[in-house]
Design an enzyme around this catalytic site. Sequence first.
Site, PDB file in Angstrom:
ATOM      1  N   GLU A 165     -30.456  25.673 134.067  1.00 43.57           N
ATOM      2  CA  GLU A 165     -30.551  24.603 133.325  1.00 43.57           C
ATOM      3  C   GLU A 165     -29.024  24.399 132.744  1.00 43.57           C
ATOM      4  O   GLU A 165     -28.582  23.206 132.619  1.00 43.57           O
ATOM      5  CB  GLU A 165     -31.534  24.667 132.144  1.00 43.57           C
ATOM      6  CG  GLU A 165     -33.070  23.949 132.615  1.00 43.57           C
ATOM      7  CD  GLU A 165     -33.953  25.201 133.173  1.00 43.57           C
ATOM      8  OE1 GLU A 165     -33.340  26.205 133.502  1.00 43.57           O
ATOM      9  OE2 GLU A 165     -35.110  24.964 133.122  1.00 43.57           O
ATOM     10  N   GLU A 185     -40.953  28.182 134.482  1.00 41.86           N
ATOM     11  CA  GLU A 185     -41.769  27.988 133.365  1.00 41.86           C
ATOM     12  C   GLU A 185     -43.120  27.779 133.588  1.00 41.86           C
ATOM     13  O   GLU A 185     -43.885  28.455 133.021  1.00 41.86           O
ATOM     14  CB  GLU A 185     -41.280  26.803 132.751  1.00 41.86           C
ATOM     15  CG  GLU A 185     -40.012  27.228 131.727  1.00 41.86           C
ATOM     16  CD  GLU A 185     -39.128  26.049 131.044  1.00 41.86           C
ATOM     17  OE1 GLU A 185     -39.198  24.834 131.853  1.00 41.86           O
ATOM     18  OE2 GLU A 185     -38.686  26.128 129.934  1.00 41.86           O
ATOM     19  N   GLY A 245     -38.036  24.611 135.211  1.00 40.09           N
ATOM     20  CA  GLY A 245     -39.504  24.058 134.892  1.00 40.09           C
ATOM     21  C   GLY A 245     -40.210  24.726 135.931  1.00 40.09           C
ATOM     22  O   GLY A 245     -41.473  24.968 135.464  1.00 40.09           O
ATOM     23  N   ALA A 286     -37.917  20.572 136.765  1.00 40.82           N
ATOM     24  CA  ALA A 286     -38.069  19.361 136.280  1.00 40.82           C
ATOM     25  C   ALA A 286     -37.399  18.252 137.299  1.00 40.82           C
ATOM     26  O   ALA A 286     -36.252  18.957 137.687  1.00 40.82           O
ATOM     27  CB  ALA A 286     -37.645  19.039 134.757  1.00 40.82           C
TER      28      ALA A 286
END
Length: 720
Positions: A124, A104, A101, A60
Amino acid sequence: MANYTKRDEVAVIELNNPPVNALSFEVRSGLQNALKSAIDDQDVKCIVIHGKGKNFSAGADIKEFGAGTKQQKPWITDACRLADESSKPVVAAIAGTALGGGLEVALFCHYRIGTPSCRVGFPEVQIGILPGAGGTQRLPRLIGVNSSIDMITSGRHVMAEEAMKLGILDKIVTEDIIEEGVKFAKSVVGLDLAHRILKNRKIEAVSPKVFDDEISRVKKKYKGYIAPLFCLKAIQASVQLPYDASMEQELQLFQHLVGSNQAKAQQYAFFAERTSARWQLPTGANSQNASPLPVKTAGVIGAGTMGAGIALCLITSGIPTVLVEQDQKFLEKGIKTMEGDLRGSVALKKMTAEQAKKAMLILKPSVNFEDLHDVDLVIEAVYENLALKKEIFAKLDKICQPQTILCTNTSSLDIDMIAEATKRMDKVVGTHFFAPAYIMKLQENVYGKNTSAETVATVMALGRRIRKVPVLVGTCESFAANRMLHPYVTEALYLVEEGASPYEVDQVLEDFGMPMGMFRVSDLSGLDIGYKVRREAAKRQGIDLTLGTRFVNGERVCLLADVLVEKGRLGIKSGKGWYNYGSPGKKEAIPDPEVLDIIEEHCRKFGIKKQKISSQEILERMQLALINEGFRILEEGIVSKPEDIDVIWIYGFGWPKYMGGPMFYANEMKLKNVYRKICDFHQKYPFSIHWTPSKLLARLSETDLPISNWTSLINSNSKL
Ligand SMILES: CCCCCC/C=C/CC(=O)SCCNC(=O)CCNC(=O)[C@H](O)C(C)(C)COP(=O)(O)OP(=O)(O)OC[C@H]1O[C@@H](n2cnc3c(N)ncnc32)[C@H](O)[C@@H]1OP(=O)(O)O
């Protein structure tokens, strides 16, 4: 954004957001649209997702999390749900990094292939959050609960080979990643995808005890950090709840963290490190316009604790190094220390025995200075004595090639005076490492008035290469790091004279999040070191430092540490210092009534009245003293931005990242409060020069500017 192309029946989706393909709103929307197009296109049989350039995706876009603002839709989960539902195989083709992300996205794909040098992970926790797009739910279904806990709570990067063993990668490929992705995707067309969809996989049953044990472990290992504990809760939800409900739970936990103060501080620290890497000199030369010289080989002078540690950093980074010590016995001792440290790294699985062996093979121990004739850079690491260092630099100037860079690991001496011993003042620079040099990440690089931009660029690049966090500072007494430490240590001693015990002071600091209190750190470093430095400085300046001294030039002094030294209490090395360790070398610090008696006696002697001091006062006095010094360092241009100071404290002294660093902390306290409190202390303690409020702080406190804008005010108001 995401680019969409077709190669025959293969749809190729390229995540495109240089330099790391962070999953910004545009990338997420692009990915969602591209997946939709590929699924809707009758001619497309399979889909490959890869990243433009060197990385798959770093996850992200962290900037979008600023102050906990909600992410704009589509989220990663919205974009990737299409992959889950696709009857056409979707393959993640990973080069470089697939983090957060990014990983992910890959876990929504049916297959994952990677290059031998690719890395995956969920970092994270390091920015105070958790994988919020299904990572805590899908990884356990792929690699099991225990391995997921390890990866997610540590945030470590997993290399391709391990990712393959864990089952994160289905194949490691050696040719072009896009070609390989296309080939692989074609090869799986028509296979049953049901068991490849991670949300459909059964999760192993795990007893609640596993999580209880993990909570205890994580609380101890990542003391003070909340994100790792939230990660555990999210992973536990994956075991206890059906997929949709546990995804909802993950999202709630994510939302809580993303708005937390810790996340804000840790994300500030992430960007501070990168801002600090963008250095500049008063001449205007900077990291953008200066190029480093190549460093193919290096030399280190001095095989003591620091020299051996520095040499270890160099050889474990693949830089052949000549380690010079004038005495064969000292040299052998240094090598033994290095071998011991390497064995420790192997035991901790930080490297393989093979890698450790390889590192030692590129070390050339020597008792002959002439062996430094051909190296590209030398780091001198002998003890703090100006005359000795000048003698060494004069010698090096004659022996080394004209282009060789000469660095000194001094922690306090004037770089310009050392440089004057050479005819290459532009190539002399400070590279101040922190003990233990092999472990501590900070490398405080110090430029002198003649140090060239090329030399600075070289030591900054070298720092990154040897896995340090380099920060550039100007020269001044003790440089930036130790200069800020001085008022911090001084206040600790005053607090003890006034009534707090050393153990109370340490407890307050450790509760705040420092890895060790000030007195434990002193014991670890050895009290005799400061004693010698103080005595040498006093001799140079003609100051009387007998134990009866209370004031020097109107400034209050406290020589309690010297009293301990003269009683043979040198710290861990002698088995006794501020604490009792049982015997020399032992690490368990036990509060010692004898020390309290020594303090009592000291206070009686000087008629100092003792009083109860609150934890809040202990914390405020120690921190505001160093913060005020930090503003002075900024004001004098010793560092060019507040981020430099925060990086120094995080990586040099273990300031908890979840508190961002002292300048960030001051920013959070609001500068007008910081300034007011410092003024109060200045009034109350007029004999402590460190309470004289910084002029820069005074000015900034009137503006309410956030930390990100301080530098512009500093630059626009050079006369403060
Ligand atoms: C309610 C909605 C729910 C949504 C839930 C989705 C949740 C997802 C969680 C996440 O994905 S959080 C992000 C996790 N990823 C990371 O923490 C990785 C951070 N990056 C790195 O570790 C490194 O940058 C790297 C990828 C290993 C590359 O290192 P390298 O040394 O090669 O380059 P850098 O100098 O570090 O970076 C270059 C440049 O890129 C910027 N940057 C890196 N990563 C990000 C990122 N994720 N977001 C934004 N910007 C990033 C970095 O700041 C550098 O830029 P600068 O201008 O030079 O500072």
